[in-house]
Design a protein around this motif. Structure first.
Motif, short mmCIF file in Angstrom:
data_model
loop_
_atom_site.label_atom_id
_atom_site.label_comp_id
_atom_site.label_asym_id
_atom_site.label_seq_id
_atom_site.Cartn_x
_atom_site.Cartn_y
_atom_site.Cartn_z
N ILE A 56 -16.53 -1.01 32.37
CA ILE A 56 -17.14 -0.81 31.05
C ILE A 56 -18.57 -0.30 31.22
O ILE A 56 -18.98 0.69 30.63
CB ILE A 56 -17.13 -2.11 30.23
CG1 ILE A 56 -15.70 -2.62 30.02
CG2 ILE A 56 -17.84 -1.90 28.89
CD1 ILE A 56 -14.82 -1.71 29.23
N LYS A 57 -19.34 -0.98 32.05
CA LYS A 57 -20.71 -0.54 32.31
C LYS A 57 -20.72 0.83 32.97
O LYS A 57 -21.60 1.66 32.69
CB LYS A 57 -21.43 -1.56 33.21
CG LYS A 57 -21.67 -2.90 32.56
CD LYS A 57 -22.43 -3.82 33.52
CE LYS A 57 -22.49 -5.24 32.98
NZ LYS A 57 -23.25 -5.34 31.73
N GLY A 58 -19.77 1.09 33.83
CA GLY A 58 -19.72 2.38 34.51
C GLY A 58 -19.55 3.53 33.54
O GLY A 58 -20.23 4.56 33.66
N LEU A 59 -18.64 3.37 32.58
CA LEU A 59 -18.40 4.45 31.62
C LEU A 59 -19.47 4.51 30.54
O LEU A 59 -19.94 5.59 30.18
CB LEU A 59 -17.02 4.26 30.97
CG LEU A 59 -15.80 4.38 31.89
CD1 LEU A 59 -14.52 4.19 31.08
CD2 LEU A 59 -15.77 5.71 32.61
N ALA B 97 -22.26 6.48 33.61
CA ALA B 97 -21.78 7.86 33.49
C ALA B 97 -21.90 8.37 32.06
O ALA B 97 -21.15 9.26 31.63
CB ALA B 97 -20.33 7.95 33.96
N ALA B 98 -22.88 7.84 31.31
CA ALA B 98 -23.00 8.16 29.89
C ALA B 98 -23.32 9.63 29.63
O ALA B 98 -23.11 10.12 28.51
CB ALA B 98 -24.07 7.28 29.25
N ALA B 99 -23.82 10.36 30.61
CA ALA B 99 -24.18 11.76 30.41
C ALA B 99 -22.98 12.70 30.52
O ALA B 99 -23.11 13.90 30.27
CB ALA B 99 -25.24 12.17 31.42
N ASN B 100 -21.81 12.17 30.88
CA ASN B 100 -20.65 13.01 31.18
C ASN B 100 -19.71 13.18 30.00
O ASN B 100 -19.53 12.28 29.18
CB ASN B 100 -19.86 12.39 32.33
CG ASN B 100 -20.53 12.55 33.67
OD1 ASN B 100 -20.12 13.37 34.48
ND2 ASN B 100 -21.57 11.77 33.92
N ARG B 101 -19.07 14.37 29.97
CA ARG B 101 -17.86 14.54 29.18
C ARG B 101 -16.69 14.20 30.10
O ARG B 101 -16.64 14.66 31.25
CB ARG B 101 -17.71 15.99 28.69
CG ARG B 101 -18.77 16.41 27.69
CD ARG B 101 -18.48 17.82 27.19
NE ARG B 101 -19.55 18.29 26.31
CZ ARG B 101 -19.61 18.05 25.01
NH1 ARG B 101 -18.64 17.35 24.43
NH2 ARG B 101 -20.61 18.50 24.28
N PHE B 102 -15.76 13.41 29.60
CA PHE B 102 -14.64 12.99 30.43
C PHE B 102 -13.39 13.80 30.10
O PHE B 102 -13.06 13.99 28.93
CB PHE B 102 -14.35 11.50 30.25
CG PHE B 102 -15.42 10.61 30.83
CD1 PHE B 102 -15.44 10.34 32.19
CD2 PHE B 102 -16.41 10.08 30.02
CE1 PHE B 102 -16.43 9.54 32.73
CE2 PHE B 102 -17.40 9.27 30.55
CZ PHE B 102 -17.42 9.01 31.91
N ALA B 103 -12.74 14.27 31.15
CA ALA B 103 -11.47 14.98 30.97
C ALA B 103 -10.34 14.00 30.74
O ALA B 103 -9.45 14.23 29.90
CB ALA B 103 -11.17 15.85 32.20
N LEU C 44 -14.36 4.41 24.88
CA LEU C 44 -15.59 4.59 25.64
C LEU C 44 -15.69 5.98 26.25
O LEU C 44 -16.76 6.60 26.27
CB LEU C 44 -15.66 3.54 26.75
CG LEU C 44 -15.85 2.09 26.31
CD1 LEU C 44 -15.63 1.15 27.48
CD2 LEU C 44 -17.24 1.89 25.73
N ALA C 45 -14.58 6.47 26.78
CA ALA C 45 -14.61 7.76 27.48
C ALA C 45 -14.77 8.94 26.53
O ALA C 45 -15.46 9.91 26.85
CB ALA C 45 -13.33 7.93 28.30
N PHE C 46 -14.15 8.86 25.34
CA PHE C 46 -14.07 10.04 24.49
C PHE C 46 -14.86 9.91 23.18
O PHE C 46 -14.88 10.84 22.37
CB PHE C 46 -12.61 10.37 24.19
CG PHE C 46 -11.79 10.54 25.44
CD1 PHE C 46 -12.09 11.53 26.36
CD2 PHE C 46 -10.77 9.66 25.73
CE1 PHE C 46 -11.35 11.66 27.53
CE2 PHE C 46 -10.03 9.78 26.89
CZ PHE C 46 -10.33 10.79 27.80
N GLY C 47 -15.52 8.77 22.99
CA GLY C 47 -16.34 8.61 21.79
C GLY C 47 -15.53 8.63 20.51
O GLY C 47 -15.94 9.21 19.50
#
Length: 430
Positions: free
Chosen positions: A141-144, A148-154, A214-217
């Motif tokens: 959870i903290k990792g994503l 890694a909050a600056a990333n767009r996740f595929a 978390l990954a895709f907002g």
């Protein structure tokens, strides 16, 4: 040093007792890292008389779990009761309404009510933390959300249920049946007396819903997850997968594209050279692909007193430090429900297993259904038998649309040549 962070703890089972024990054993270290001591001042559980192997002297016992929310001198409440509704949800709502922060290990509650709870916590200026709700002690959870909050996740995917992974690993290693391994796991306490939430994929789906948000907002959307568990995996599937260069794992997968958000929990064939193929026993693992950071791989123990208590206390340390921020990846009011992607439009390879009558023409019938549906067969194996004596036919398809595989299986539905329900599993590609 600042005044202690005083907490109330609901639930003194495996995890709750683990939290008390960890705070006692590592109290000095935790206080130094948090900048203040963390102290349990009140607890609530079903049975006062049970010996839990922990020291509860000097701690108030509260019979009404929900009353912990307003207990005098409490700064935050920890909920490890479990369940999507009932006492856990009542306590969560009451805690936030009382202007106190909440730490929970309850993935079902977050998956079903996380949006409402997040909105209430943010409106009330209190924290809602849930690191322990997904993958136990693994800081995913903290990792994503942070690292890694600056990333767009595929995409994000992983092995999210230790019970299923244990069962599949033992079947793979020892060649035993699903029912036999499950019964043993229940006898050893690795699986619940009613294992449906685990073996039918519901537990993994709760966790996947949180990870996808978390990954895709996007808003948490548990109901959109296609969920298939492992109860219909048989020894022949394990053996054929191994012969083809794969291992079977229950994998939760989420991805976002122009068609919307795709979420699925399903047994997959995982190539031997993929990291998830080597995640065995009760371990969990999560893979996330960011545009800047590349592949992130998190692995560790996903359940148990120590790992889960570690995640709970990590959240308490954040509270003690004054860490804040949105509950999910972004403020709850900005999160919208994504369109649901069409699974049939996805492309990939698939594994198909049929139990068939041992007579001429069966293979030709299956091949004709595949041809007419536009499914190209990469490899086919006919060997081994099912417990009822029927013959096993297993195949791997070339890359193609899932809708074509669904069409092929539909063409075979009701065929007298098939003696049981076919098994379909996607092949993990990354």
């Amino acid at each position: 040093m600042a005044d202690p962070l005083n907490i109330a703890l609901a639930g003194l089972g495996t995890v709750g007792a683990g939290v008390v024990r960890l705070l006692a054993d590592n109290g000095d270290l935790i206080a130094r890292r948090a900048g203040r001591a963390i102290r349990v001042v009140a607890v609530s559980a079903r049975d006062r008389t049970r010996d839990r192997g922990i020291d509860l002297s000097g701690i108030d016992w509260v019979d009404d779990t929900a009353a912990l929310a307003e207990h005098s001198g409490v700064d935050a409440v920890v909920e490890v009761v479990g369940g999507s509704d009932g006492p856990a949800l009542a306590l969560a709502r009451r805690t936030i309404a009382a202007g106190r922060s909440l730490v929970t290990a309850n993935k079902a509650m977050i998956a079903h009510h996380g949006m409402d709870l997040a909105a209430a916590a943010e409106a009330g200026g209190v924290a809602l933390k849930y690191e322990a709700a997904v993958a136990g002690g693994i800081p995913v959870i903290k990792g994503l959300r942070e690292g890694a909050a600056a990333n767009r996740f595929a995409h994000v995917y992983g092995i999210l249920n230790g019970t299923c992974n244990h069962i599949l690993s033992v079947m793979e290693k020892e060649g035993r049946s699903f029912a036999d391994v499950l019964a043993e796991a229940q006898a050893l306490g690795y699986a619940e007396a009613d294992p449906a939430f685990d073996i039918d994929g519901v537990d993994a789906a709760h966790k996947l819903a949180i990870l996808a948000s978390l990954a895709f907002g996007t808003a948490i959307d548990f109901d959109a997850i296609e969920t298939v568990g492992v109860r219909h995996v048989v020894e022949a599937d394990i053996a054929e997968a191994a012969a083809l260069g794969f291992r079977i794992r229950l994998v939760g997968v989420a991805g976002m594209d122009a068609g919307g958000l795709f979420q699925r929990v399903h047994p997959h064939l995982v190539p031997h050279d993929h990291p998830l193929a080597h995640v065995s026993g009760s371990l969990n693992a999560v893979v996330a692909q960011g545009d800047a950071v590349g592949r992130l791989f998190f692995e560790g123990r996903g359940a148990g007193a120590g790992p889960t208590a570690s995640a709970v206390v990590a959240d308490l340390i954040d509270l003690a430090r004054g860490a804040s921020g949105p509950v999910l990846s972004m403020p709850a009011e900005t999160l919208e429900r994504a369109a649901v992607a069409d699974a049939g439009a996805r492309e990939g390879r698939a594994y198909l297993r049929f139990a068939v009558a041992d007579r001429p023409g069966v293979l030709a019938e299956i091949a004709a259904a595949m041809r007419d549906a536009g499914v190209s067969i990469e490899s086919l194996i006919q060997r081994g038998t099912m417990p009822d004596g029927s013959v096993v036919v297993a195949m791997v398809t070339h890359r193609g649309r899932e809708a074509c595989v669904t069409d092929a299986l539909g063409r075979l539905r009701g065929s007298a040549s098939l003696t049981g329900q076919p098994m379909w599993m996607p092949i993990l590609e990354d």
